[in-house]
Design an enzyme around this catalytic site. Structure first.
Site, mmCIF file in Angstrom:
data_model
loop_
_atom_site.group_PDB
_atom_site.id
_atom_site.type_symbol
_atom_site.label_atom_id
_atom_site.label_comp_id
_atom_site.label_asym_id
_atom_site.label_seq_id
_atom_site.Cartn_x
_atom_site.Cartn_y
_atom_site.Cartn_z
ATOM 1 N N TYR A 27 11.447 -25.230 -1.850
ATOM 2 C CA TYR A 27 10.353 -24.333 -2.239
ATOM 3 C C TYR A 27 10.242 -23.179 -1.236
ATOM 4 C CZ TYR A 27 5.731 -22.370 -2.842
ATOM 5 O OH TYR A 27 4.696 -21.486 -2.992
ATOM 6 N N SER A 109 -3.078 -16.905 1.991
ATOM 7 C CA SER A 109 -2.833 -16.857 0.550
ATOM 8 C C SER A 109 -4.053 -17.337 -0.236
ATOM 9 C CB SER A 109 -1.629 -17.755 0.231
ATOM 10 O OG SER A 109 -1.531 -17.984 -1.155
ATOM 11 N N TYR A 132 -4.549 -13.248 -5.550
ATOM 12 C CA TYR A 132 -3.907 -13.309 -6.860
ATOM 13 C C TYR A 132 -5.016 -13.114 -7.882
ATOM 14 C CZ TYR A 132 0.655 -15.217 -5.404
ATOM 15 O OH TYR A 132 1.907 -15.388 -4.870
ATOM 16 N N THR A 158 -1.764 -8.876 -4.457
ATOM 17 C CA THR A 158 -0.342 -9.056 -4.806
ATOM 18 C C THR A 158 -0.106 -8.580 -6.227
ATOM 19 O OG1 THR A 158 -0.030 -10.858 -3.253
ATOM 20 C CG2 THR A 158 1.516 -10.750 -5.092
ATOM 21 N N ARG A 167 12.511 -19.718 -10.361
ATOM 22 C CA ARG A 167 12.956 -20.337 -9.106
ATOM 23 C C ARG A 167 13.690 -21.628 -9.439
ATOM 24 N NH1 ARG A 167 7.284 -19.008 -5.992
ATOM 25 N NH2 ARG A 167 7.253 -16.804 -6.588
ATOM 26 N N LYS A 255 0.285 -5.387 -2.254
ATOM 27 C CA LYS A 255 1.468 -6.125 -1.786
ATOM 28 C C LYS A 255 2.457 -6.287 -2.934
ATOM 29 C CE LYS A 255 2.869 -10.456 0.387
ATOM 30 N NZ LYS A 255 3.616 -11.124 -0.681
ATOM 31 N N HIS A 279 8.581 -9.922 -2.618
ATOM 32 C CA HIS A 279 8.106 -11.307 -2.556
ATOM 33 C C HIS A 279 9.203 -12.217 -1.988
ATOM 34 C CE1 HIS A 279 4.469 -13.421 -4.391
ATOM 35 N NE2 HIS A 279 5.130 -14.448 -3.908
ATOM 36 N N ARG A 282 11.654 -13.852 -4.461
ATOM 37 C CA ARG A 282 11.208 -14.985 -5.287
ATOM 38 C C ARG A 282 10.763 -14.559 -6.678
ATOM 39 N NH1 ARG A 282 10.023 -19.167 -1.572
ATOM 40 N NH2 ARG A 282 8.180 -20.036 -2.548
ATOM 41 N N ASP A 310 8.053 -5.700 4.095
ATOM 42 C CA ASP A 310 7.894 -7.156 4.031
ATOM 43 C C ASP A 310 9.106 -7.799 3.376
ATOM 44 O OD1 ASP A 310 6.354 -9.745 3.829
ATOM 45 O OD2 ASP A 310 6.492 -9.287 1.689
ATOM 46 N N GLY A 312 12.866 -10.373 4.491
ATOM 47 C CA GLY A 312 14.219 -10.380 5.043
ATOM 48 C C GLY A 312 14.296 -10.313 6.554
ATOM 49 N N GLY A 333 7.511 -13.886 5.900
ATOM 50 C CA GLY A 333 7.034 -15.223 5.579
ATOM 51 C C GLY A 333 7.910 -16.301 6.197
ATOM 52 N N ARG A 334 9.174 -16.328 5.781
ATOM 53 C CA ARG A 334 10.025 -17.425 6.243
ATOM 54 C C ARG A 334 10.249 -17.375 7.744
ATOM 55 N NH1 ARG A 334 12.334 -15.449 1.515
ATOM 56 N NH2 ARG A 334 12.360 -16.865 -0.286
HETATM 57 C C1 LIG Z 1 7.034 -20.489 0.617
HETATM 58 C C2 LIG Z 1 6.508 -19.126 0.306
HETATM 59 C C3 LIG Z 1 5.270 -19.004 -0.285
HETATM 60 C C4 LIG Z 1 4.744 -17.748 -0.588
HETATM 61 N N1 LIG Z 1 3.494 -17.636 -1.102
HETATM 62 C C5 LIG Z 1 2.968 -16.411 -1.345
HETATM 63 C C6 LIG Z 1 1.655 -16.281 -1.816
HETATM 64 O O1 LIG Z 1 0.934 -17.248 -2.035
HETATM 65 N N2 LIG Z 1 1.188 -15.021 -2.058
HETATM 66 C C7 LIG Z 1 1.953 -13.899 -1.822
HETATM 67 O O2 LIG Z 1 1.504 -12.781 -2.065
HETATM 68 N N3 LIG Z 1 3.210 -14.014 -1.351
HETATM 69 C C8 LIG Z 1 3.724 -15.231 -1.086
HETATM 70 N N4 LIG Z 1 4.983 -15.335 -0.585
HETATM 71 C C9 LIG Z 1 5.741 -14.110 -0.253
HETATM 72 C C10 LIG Z 1 5.473 -13.701 1.199
HETATM 73 O O3 LIG Z 1 4.169 -13.214 1.361
HETATM 74 C C11 LIG Z 1 6.442 -12.593 1.621
HETATM 75 O O4 LIG Z 1 6.348 -11.526 0.730
HETATM 76 C C12 LIG Z 1 7.886 -13.065 1.710
HETATM 77 O O5 LIG Z 1 7.934 -14.331 2.332
HETATM 78 C C13 LIG Z 1 8.720 -12.066 2.481
HETATM 79 O O6 LIG Z 1 10.043 -12.472 2.564
HETATM 80 P P1 LIG Z 1 10.632 -13.285 3.830
HETATM 81 O O7 LIG Z 1 10.262 -14.719 3.602
HETATM 82 O O8 LIG Z 1 12.078 -13.030 3.761
HETATM 83 O O9 LIG Z 1 9.978 -12.739 5.066
HETATM 84 C C14 LIG Z 1 5.519 -16.589 -0.287
HETATM 85 C C15 LIG Z 1 6.765 -16.725 0.290
HETATM 86 C C16 LIG Z 1 7.269 -17.978 0.614
HETATM 87 C C17 LIG Z 1 8.622 -18.082 1.279
#
Ligand SMILES: Cc1cc2nc3c(=O)[nH]c(=O)nc-3n(C[C@H](O)[C@H](O)[C@H](O)COP(=O)(O)O)c2cc1C
Length: 382
Positions: A27, A109, A132, A158, A167, A255, A279, A282, A310, A312, A333-334
């Site tokens: 996930y 989030s 959201y 978002t 996914r 976003k 995102h 994703r 945002d 990478g 995020g990651r």
């Molecule tokens: C596990 C996971 C959950 C995420 N959940 C949300 C979320 O709830 N709301 C949102 O706007 N973006 C969410 N994102 C996107 C992140 O805010 C962000 O845009 C993204 O992780 C950036 O890419 P990166 O992981 O390569 O840094 C999520 C990303 C991941 C990996």
């Protein structure tokens, strides 16, 4: 492999993979379709090279910058991500505390596993709430009001999740919120007893922002794809965004903006920032990477609105390249999620420490003493 063996973000990813049951790991690590956009978000940084100056006297350097109108110790934010209690028993609390220590923004989030109020009392650091837009207007209004009362510093709407991305790793693993053991995955849970015992005996998995509005996610196991596709408002448009901007009244970001035309519209509705994002790959696979798209966006709206790149980002030099290409700051995020999964707050602190160190070292090797010296002349596109 242990925490002390993690020297870069990819090391945390490998440790997280060892510690998490595969549906949870997939996930976090997974993305949409063929995951080409996710890969390109990071590989795009290889298309541009930094050009250093030397003999610049870099004994004292300043890594701070202004993000969403507030001073940040680093040009780096922690993007909002859902379901953090599923990754580590301390969930958002671990990330909030680490972010505060490093003086950086923490994104929370709509699908966070701790409440807006609990997070607000845990950290005095700058907090952004990610909204959201649900079909249930009462739920949207309730989240905005609670963030106002808890004095959040910014709201990010978002806009790239009008439907869920496909996914496929989640389709295969059957990942749900709350996580649920299935015949295919039970072995993976059984062989990760630390995670499984924490999950069973630790604090209950909840999505407190949704309490009283929807059963999905807290009381009822549902896939994230189904959640997005049934709960979120597919009719969301620019009028919705403008209205939310007005209802909130504070610092506001969109976003998931990728096109120059949308960036201009964000300026028109009075947004303070855009998060240039797909995102994390994703959602729309095949979407351009934020870094590749950055020059176009800077040419369109640079100086009129903050541009937060945002996605990478895995290295300090990715931050420097983004700033040189005209970003106000970067977010990811990651880059902290693997570390959260690997070792909770200590993991996130180690990851942030490594990135801070890489940013500082990179600045010194670039011959600069402040991040505003990162200009386009410092970058060459291949
Ligand atoms: C596990 C996971 C959950 C995420 N959940 C949300 C979320 O709830 N709301 C949102 O706007 N973006 C969410 N994102 C996107 C992140 O805010 C962000 O845009 C993204 O992780 C950036 O890419 P990166 O992981 O390569 O840094 C999520 C990303 C991941 C990996």
């Amino acid at each position: 492999m242990k925490l002390a063996d993690c020297h870069n973000i990819d090391d945390f990813r490998r440790l997280a993979k060892k510690r998490l049951p595969f549906p949870v790991y997939d996930y976090i690590d997974g993305a949409a379709d063929d995951e080409t956009t996710k890969a390109r978000n990071t590989s795009a940084f290889d298309h541009a090279d930094l050009v250093p100056d030397v003999l610049a006297g870099v004994g004292a350097i300043d890594t701070s910058c202004t993000i969403l109108g507030r001073k940040s110790a680093l040009p780096l934010m922690l993007s909002p991500t859902a379901l953090q209690r599923a990754f580590h028993t301390d969930g958002e609390m671990a990330v909030a505390r680490a972010a505060e220590k490093f003086g950086v923004w923490f994104g929370i989030s709509s699908l966070a596993t701790h409440s807006i109020e609990d997070i607000a009392t845990t950290t005095q650091g700058p907090k952004l709430f990610q909204l959201y837009v649900h079909k249930d207007k009462g739920l949207n209004a309730s989240m905005i009001e609670r963030c106002k009362a808890a004095r959040f510093g910014a709201l990010a709407l978002t806009v790239d999740t009008i439907v869920s991305g496909k996914r496929e790793r989640c389709l295969r693993s059957g990942f749900t919120t709350p996580p649920r053991f299935t015949p295919r995955s039970i072995w993976s849970y059984a062989t990760r007893p630390r995670w499984t015992l924490d999950y069973i005996f630790g604090s209950k998995f909840r999505l407190p922002q949704l309490d009283g509005y929807v059963a999905e996610g807290t009381g009822k196991a549902v896939s994230i794809q189904d959640y997005f596709n049934t709960m979120l408002d597919t009719n969301m448009d620019w009028d919705t965004a403008a209205r939310i901007r007005q209802d909130w009244g504070g610092t506001f970001a969109l976003k998931g903006v990728m096109s120059a035309a949308d960036a201009r519209r964000a300026v028109e509705i009075g947004a303070d920032a855009i998060m240039l994002s797909n995102h994390g790959g994703r959602q729309l696979d095949g979407s351009r990477s934020p870094f590749d798209q950055l020059p176009e966006i800077v040419d369109a709206v640079g100086g009129k609105i903050e541009i937060i790149l945002d996605g990478g980002v895995r290295r300090g030099t990715h931050v420097l390249k983004s700033m040189a290409a005209g970003a106000t700051a970067v977010s990811g995020g990651r880059l902290y999620l693997y570390a959260l999964a690997a070792a909770g707050q200590a993991g996130v602190e180690r990851a942030l420490g490594i990135l801070k160190d890489e940013i500082e070292r990179g600045m010194r090797l670039m011959g600069i003493t402040s991040v505003d010296q990162l200009t386009r002349e410092r970058l060459r596109w291949r």
